[in-house]
Design an enzyme around this catalytic site. Structure first.
Site, PDB file in Angstrom:
ATOM      1  N   CYS A   1       0.868  -1.174   0.000  1.00 61.55           N
ATOM      2  CA  CYS A   1       0.000   0.000   0.000  1.00 61.55           C
ATOM      3  C   CYS A   1       0.903   1.221   0.000  1.00 61.55           C
ATOM      4  O   CYS A   1       2.021   1.160  -0.501  1.00 61.55           O
ATOM      5  CB  CYS A   1      -0.953  -0.018   1.184  1.00 61.55           C
TER       6      CYS A   1
ATOM      7  N   HIS B   1      -4.273   9.278   4.004  1.00 59.32           N
ATOM      8  CA  HIS B   1      -4.586   7.860   3.757  1.00 59.32           C
ATOM      9  C   HIS B   1      -6.088   7.663   3.947  1.00 59.32           C
ATOM     10  O   HIS B   1      -6.577   7.575   5.077  1.00 59.32           O
ATOM     11  CB  HIS B   1      -3.803   6.986   4.734  1.00 59.32           C
TER      12      HIS B   1
END
Length: 663
Positions: free
Chosen positions: A26, A578
């Site tokens: 990620c 995020h």
């Protein structure tokens, strides 16, 4: 060390290339799925230069890298190429184990109860979490309607009452369809096909046939007469049967006939199997769970409710509370109410709220108070994770106070046989779930039990709390002293933290990238973020999906998944936004990027749009950490709490050398 050396060291730390069953990344971390978790050396990984930390989360081993994760991932993949995986199959550059006839590492992973339990919990959460809002909304609708009828505002024999009742009743009647959809989505089975296979269970003609005198038989085999309304397990079993069959027939059927041949074969096999075996089996399983829940309650009575309420902080902390959803659903489908789990949850939720308010009143720590107050309000409304992770589990005396309050409240709720009539987190906003037209005292006793839980935990926390015994406050003091700052545990800000002093030190402002509710980073349900491993900052629970630039600067990081974006200001402040927790697994589906890596952006410019509803429907938390990833260079001070709109001041950063000089 070169990047290749780093990659080799990481591979050694996870047990070698042959131990890797899958690898993805990620915005900040490498996510390994390993054939044997025991071969991973987390301490060795943490000690590597360039590795921030390493954690084991569920079935994954995660190596946190930070902004350089893409280049490290590429180097690791380069090292893996051509290295045999477990069982002798090759491993390509896609991150999955290669597949010979014997299977790769992924196919040969040894069985373990931990891995099995993790997979079962993941399946339960993925199937039931997306349908909870529909069930909860329908339940509250029904309870309000029952309340209006009980008070005489809307006569129960009126056409209006009966028409309105159809709305929530239909949700529960067609629950098998909702479950079939979410199960098919989780297992990547064709959703319309799954709905089509399950639909006959609720078809009026089918019910008429099996309920007629003498019943009905399929090729001489008797079909059991079962009322499938509100049942969940028959749908789950049907989709589990579809899962391998659809793949098998898709693989063997020629392309020109696949579009009709695959669903035809699935109907031909699964529908009769569901009619004769899986449907009755699922109904029996639901009845078994219902009997177990009711049996436990009937055996232990109020003691069962009190004990469960007291243990819920620990149960929720490991995610095991999700396991109560299926049996609670089955119980409500069979009896129309629940007197166990939801009632115990009321005692626990209000116990958490009481403890949080006492901590906020007693502590002299500004930061802890800023955590406890919103966590207490959240618990009042039925959401306890911010309180559990942010305060309760970090302070033993608070945990014991919460458990005592929850036990006391749960005992009263159990003794007065309080029942819930809607599947939703008990709290102020959902209190109508305790309306019972046949027992007006049900909601009164629910309120008394809630007050008892809140009051007991509040008073005990108020008596036993001491800042000197709090690990959170001690760590705060130690950090402040280590950095040469004055003690932050005080009722008023020290001169070094006043706006005037901050301005003198030379600061810059980080604007809120989204609208929503600001919460401390410690409340984020991810240890990497909540532990500050990636840097200091705050988090926003968003109400709108437009992600805007926190300042003027350059887009320095934007992955293909588009769930996270990094922006660096002209002053060198690096901010990572995020969107959601673990949303990398969505492969970018709910995100639309309006900029590219390397673009120059201005403050409040639209960067990314996130479909928050789609993220929630997929079962993911939308909480968005906003982190200064180079906090080693910049001190971060939150400027906002509670509700905030995009582009409002969120945090202040100060160059640490200047801040220390000013101090």
């Amino acid at each position: 060390m070169t990047r290749d050396d780093d990659a080799r060291a990481i591979l050694d730390g996870v047990g070698g290339p042959a131990n890797i069953a899958g690898l993805t990344h990620c915005s900040t971390r490498l996510r390994f799925t390993l054939a044997d978790d025991a071969k991973a050396d987390l301490d060795a990984l943490k000690a590597l230069p360039g590795v921030i930390t390493a954690v084991r989360s569920g079935s994954q081993t995660q190596v946190v890298i930070g902004n350089d994760v893409v280049s490290v991932y590429n180097a690791v993949e380069k090292q893996r190429k051509g290295v045999p995986a477990a069982g002798g199959s090759g491993v390509g550059g896609t991150g999955a184990a290669g597949g010979s006839a014997g299977g790769g590492a992924d196919a040969r992973r040894g069985f373990s109860w931990k891995r099995f339990g993790s997979a079962v919990m993941d399946f339960i959460v993925s199937v039931f979490t997306p349908i909870v809002p529909a069930i909860a909304g329908a339940g509250i609708f029904k309870s309000l309607l029952v309340g209006a009828g009980a008070l005489g505002w809307l006569p129960t024999d009126s056409t209006s009452y009966q028409l309105l009742s159809v709305i929530p009743d239909a949700v529960f009647a067609f629950l098998p369809i909702l479950v079939a959809y979410t199960a098919a989505k989780k297992l990547n089975v064709n959703r319309p096909l799954a709905l089509g296979v399950v639909a006959f269970l609720l078809f009026a003609n089918f019910s008429t046939l099996v309920n007629q005198d003498g019943g009905a038989a399929l090729f001489g085999l008797q079909v059991q007469a079962v009322n499938y309304n509100s049942q969940v397990f028959p749908s789950i079993l049907a989709v589990l049967a579809l899962w391998p069959l659809e793949r098998f027939f898709t693989k063997i059927s020629p392309g020109p006939i696949r579009v009709f041949f695959v669903p035809f074969m699935c109907y031909l096999i699964v529908a009769p199997l569901l009619m004769l075996v899986l449907g009755p089996l699922g109904f029996w399983l639901g009845s078994l769970l219902t009997g177990a829940m009711i049996g436990l309650y009937n055996t232990l009575g109020w003691v069962a409710v009190a004990i469960l309420a007291a243990l819920l902080p620990l149960i929720i902390s490991v995610g095991m509370h999700k396991a109560f959803i299926p049996p609670t659903l089955a119980t409500m489908a069979a009896t129309g109410k629940d007197s166990f789990y939801l009632v115990a949850s009321l005692g626990h939720n209000l116990g958490e709220a009481g403890a949080m308010f006492a901590v906020a009143l007693r502590t002299r720590s500004i930061r802890l108070r800023a955590t406890a107050i919103p966590a207490g309000i959240s618990a009042l409304f039925g959401i306890t994770e911010p309180a559990i992770y942010g305060v309760t589990l970090q302070n033993r005396k608070v945990l014991l106070s919460v458990m005592a309050g929850a036990f006391a409240g749960g005992a009263y709720l159990g003794l007065t046989v309080v029942s819930a009539f809607a599947l939703v987190g008990p709290g102020l906003a959902s209190f109508t779930m305790f309306v019972d037209a046949l027992n007006p005292m049900n909601i009164v006793n629910a309120a008394i039990g809630a007050v008892i839980a809140l009051a007991v935990s509040f008073v005990i926390t108020l008596v036993v709390w001491k800042d000197s015994t709090s690990p959170t406050v001690r760590a705060e003091r130690e950090l402040a002293l280590a950095e040469g700052e004055s003690d932050t545990v005080s009722a008023e800000p020290t001169p070094a933290t006043t706006p005037a002093a901050a301005a003198a030190a030379g600061t810059s402002t980080v604007l809120a990238p989204l609208s929503g509710s600001v919460i401390p980073l410690a409340e984020v349900a991810d240890p990497v973020f909540s532990g500050g491993i990636l840097g200091d900052g705050v988090a926003i629970v968003p109400t709108a999906g437009g992600v805007r630039a926190p300042f003027a600067g350059t887009v320095t990081s934007l992955l293909d998944s588009k769930h996270a974006i990094g922006v660096t200001s002209d002053d060198g402040v690096e901010v990572l936004i995020h969107v959601g927790i673990d949303t990398v697994k969505l492969d970018g589906a709910p995100f639309t990027a309006h900029v590219a890596q390397g673009d120059r952006v201005e403050a409040v410019q639209l960067l990314v749009e996130a479909d928050l509803d789609a993220i929630r429907e997929a079962g993911y938390d939308t909480t968005t950490p906003v982190i200064v990833t180079n906090s080693d260079r910049f001190a971060v001070e939150a400027l906002a709490a509670g509700e905030i709109v995009a582009s409002a001041p969120l945090a202040r950063t100060t160059t640490k050398e200047l801040a220390h000089g000013a101090a």
